[in-house]
Design a protein around this motif. Sequence first.
Motif, PDB file in Angstrom:
ATOM      1  N   THR A  91     -11.400 -23.483   3.685  1.00 25.60           N
ATOM      2  CA  THR A  91     -12.252 -24.649   3.538  1.00 25.60           C
ATOM      3  C   THR A  91     -11.337 -25.841   3.338  1.00 25.60           C
ATOM      4  OG1 THR A  91     -13.959 -23.326   2.470  1.00 25.60           O
ATOM      5  CG2 THR A  91     -14.094 -25.725   2.205  1.00 25.60           C
ATOM      6  N   VAL A  92     -11.429 -26.829   4.216  1.00 22.71           N
ATOM      7  CA  VAL A  92     -10.442 -27.899   4.195  1.00 22.71           C
ATOM      8  C   VAL A  92     -11.134 -29.239   4.349  1.00 22.71           C
ATOM      9  CG1 VAL A  92     -10.039 -27.841   6.688  1.00 22.71           C
ATOM     10  CG2 VAL A  92      -8.225 -28.646   5.183  1.00 22.71           C
ATOM     11  N   ALA A  93     -10.592 -30.242   3.657  1.00 24.08           N
ATOM     12  CA  ALA A  93     -11.080 -31.596   3.831  1.00 24.08           C
ATOM     13  C   ALA A  93     -10.625 -32.115   5.185  1.00 24.08           C
ATOM     14  CB  ALA A  93     -10.530 -32.480   2.705  1.00 24.08           C
ATOM     15  N   SER A  94     -11.401 -33.013   5.779  1.00 21.32           N
ATOM     16  CA  SER A  94     -11.040 -33.511   7.097  1.00 21.32           C
ATOM     17  C   SER A  94     -11.401 -34.981   7.239  1.00 21.32           C
ATOM     18  CB  SER A  94     -11.733 -32.703   8.202  1.00 21.32           C
ATOM     19  OG  SER A  94     -13.131 -32.870   8.128  1.00 21.32           O
ATOM     20  N   VAL A  95     -10.694 -35.648   8.163  1.00 18.63           N
ATOM     21  CA  VAL A  95     -10.948 -37.040   8.499  1.00 18.63           C
ATOM     22  C   VAL A  95     -10.933 -37.149  10.016  1.00 18.63           C
ATOM     23  CG1 VAL A  95     -10.209 -39.435   8.263  1.00 18.63           C
ATOM     24  CG2 VAL A  95      -9.740 -37.811   6.421  1.00 18.63           C
ATOM     25  N   ARG A  96     -11.913 -37.864  10.572  1.00 19.02           N
ATOM     26  CA  ARG A  96     -11.959 -38.088  12.023  1.00 19.02           C
ATOM     27  C   ARG A  96     -11.705 -39.567  12.273  1.00 19.02           C
ATOM     28  NH1 ARG A  96     -16.221 -37.657  16.668  1.00 19.02           N
ATOM     29  NH2 ARG A  96     -15.104 -36.310  18.134  1.00 19.02           N
ATOM     30  N   ILE A  97     -10.637 -39.866  13.005  1.00 15.48           N
ATOM     31  CA  ILE A  97     -10.260 -41.251  13.262  1.00 15.48           C
ATOM     32  C   ILE A  97     -10.194 -41.508  14.759  1.00 15.48           C
ATOM     33  CG2 ILE A  97      -7.790 -40.642  12.990  1.00 15.48           C
ATOM     34  CD1 ILE A  97      -7.317 -43.529  12.051  1.00 15.48           C
ATOM     35  N   GLY A  98     -10.735 -42.639  15.181  1.00 13.74           N
ATOM     36  CA  GLY A  98     -10.652 -43.064  16.570  1.00 13.74           C
ATOM     37  C   GLY A  98      -9.653 -44.200  16.710  1.00 13.74           C
ATOM     38  N   ALA A 117       2.539 -34.867   4.665  1.00 17.45           N
ATOM     39  CA  ALA A 117       3.511 -34.458   3.648  1.00 17.45           C
ATOM     40  C   ALA A 117       2.952 -34.646   2.243  1.00 17.45           C
ATOM     41  CB  ALA A 117       4.806 -35.259   3.809  1.00 17.45           C
ATOM     42  N   ALA A 118       2.139 -35.697   2.064  1.00 14.21           N
ATOM     43  CA  ALA A 118       1.574 -35.966   0.747  1.00 14.21           C
ATOM     44  C   ALA A 118       0.281 -35.194   0.501  1.00 14.21           C
ATOM     45  CB  ALA A 118       1.309 -37.471   0.592  1.00 14.21           C
ATOM     46  N   TYR A 119      -0.525 -34.991   1.570  1.00 15.08           N
ATOM     47  CA  TYR A 119      -1.834 -34.363   1.424  1.00 15.08           C
ATOM     48  C   TYR A 119      -2.003 -33.265   2.478  1.00 15.08           C
ATOM     49  CZ  TYR A 119      -2.290 -38.825  -0.960  1.00 15.08           C
ATOM     50  OH  TYR A 119      -2.070 -39.909  -1.766  1.00 15.08           O
ATOM     51  N   LYS A 279     -13.052 -38.891  -0.426  1.00 15.12           N
ATOM     52  CA  LYS A 279     -11.695 -39.188  -0.871  1.00 15.12           C
ATOM     53  C   LYS A 279     -10.651 -39.083   0.245  1.00 15.12           C
ATOM     54  CE  LYS A 279      -8.396 -38.215  -4.589  1.00 15.12           C
ATOM     55  NZ  LYS A 279      -8.149 -37.451  -5.834  1.00 15.12           N
ATOM     56  N   PRO A 280     -10.654 -38.055   1.128  1.00 12.65           N
ATOM     57  CA  PRO A 280      -9.648 -37.995   2.185  1.00 12.65           C
ATOM     58  C   PRO A 280      -9.670 -39.212   3.100  1.00 12.65           C
ATOM     59  CG  PRO A 280     -10.773 -35.894   1.977  1.00 12.65           C
ATOM     60  CD  PRO A 280     -11.533 -36.862   1.132  1.00 12.65           C
TER      61      PRO A 280
END
Length: 320
Positions: A91-98, A117-119, A279-280
């Motif tokens: 189970t992982v946090a995710s971010v979708r960026i365009g 490297a940090a997250y 938060k991510p």
Amino acid sequence: MPANLDTDLLRAFVAVADSASFTRAGERLGRTQAAVSQQVRRLEDTVGKRVFERDTHGVRMTRDGEVLLAYARRMLTLNDEVLALMHRSPTVASVRIGTPDDYATMLLPEILARFNAAYPDVMVEVVCDNSPDLVAEIEKGRYDLALITRKAGEAGGELVRQEPVSWVAPPLDPASPLPGGYRPVESLDPLPLALFPKGCVVRDIAVAALDGIGRDWRVAFTSKSVVAVHGAVMGGLGVTAMEACTVPPSLRRIGAAEGFPDLPDVDIALHRARGTAPKPVRLLADAIHDLVGSQLLGRRKPPLASQVTAPQVTAKEAAQ
């Protein structure tokens, strides 16, 4: 069977290209100068081309090396993304960026490397498109973030930084066996252009500037890929205009001396999806402002978290 490119060899090649030194590349990779030199020779054997010229003045890339460099960066980015995806937690946090392809290729790799490297528990998905389309999509909630280009001073999003726009041409090559002698591509009439598709902000600025001085032009090449546009210009197919931060050192910047009009700056802006961001998303937005806004890309600096260990983002925190 076709030959396969070894990512270790590509990583050594990119390290030498970035540092302009086999010794410094070895220090960066934790290898000896001799080991790095051997890796580059193996890469040259694989591709069948010289990628560096070595002389008493140092190391410089050949034209074949310049072409390979752009692809090497993309291959390494893809390699690292795949491994990060395979090694993620269940189970992982995710971010979708365009973002447009040129930013995905020239700006985001270092941002994402430092961010990872940090997250390391945050998975990032990058989708490429023209800036106006990305703004429309983020308003529909299809992305968490969009790093886009807009005309200077235009409303919408958060200003990250202003960026100059440059006219870009291939290197001069007086030895080129062209009929009637050598003519730089920027002197041709009508002017051949290598551009991103319609909808690109910089494309619109460039053609408007040419129309403003009455310069005839034609579209000689178009692609959504910045690597393809770089390659088209390097190959002499045409001139282009692009943000200064996306111009590779192998290409030549031109301007008033060659009869080209000045181009206005553009804004690099960040859009966020409506509502309270997890938060991510906030962490990646902060990283973009810190690195792009402060123009820290390419400098030696600890990854985002300075001298302390960065807090990890857990699945529980992803919803905060």
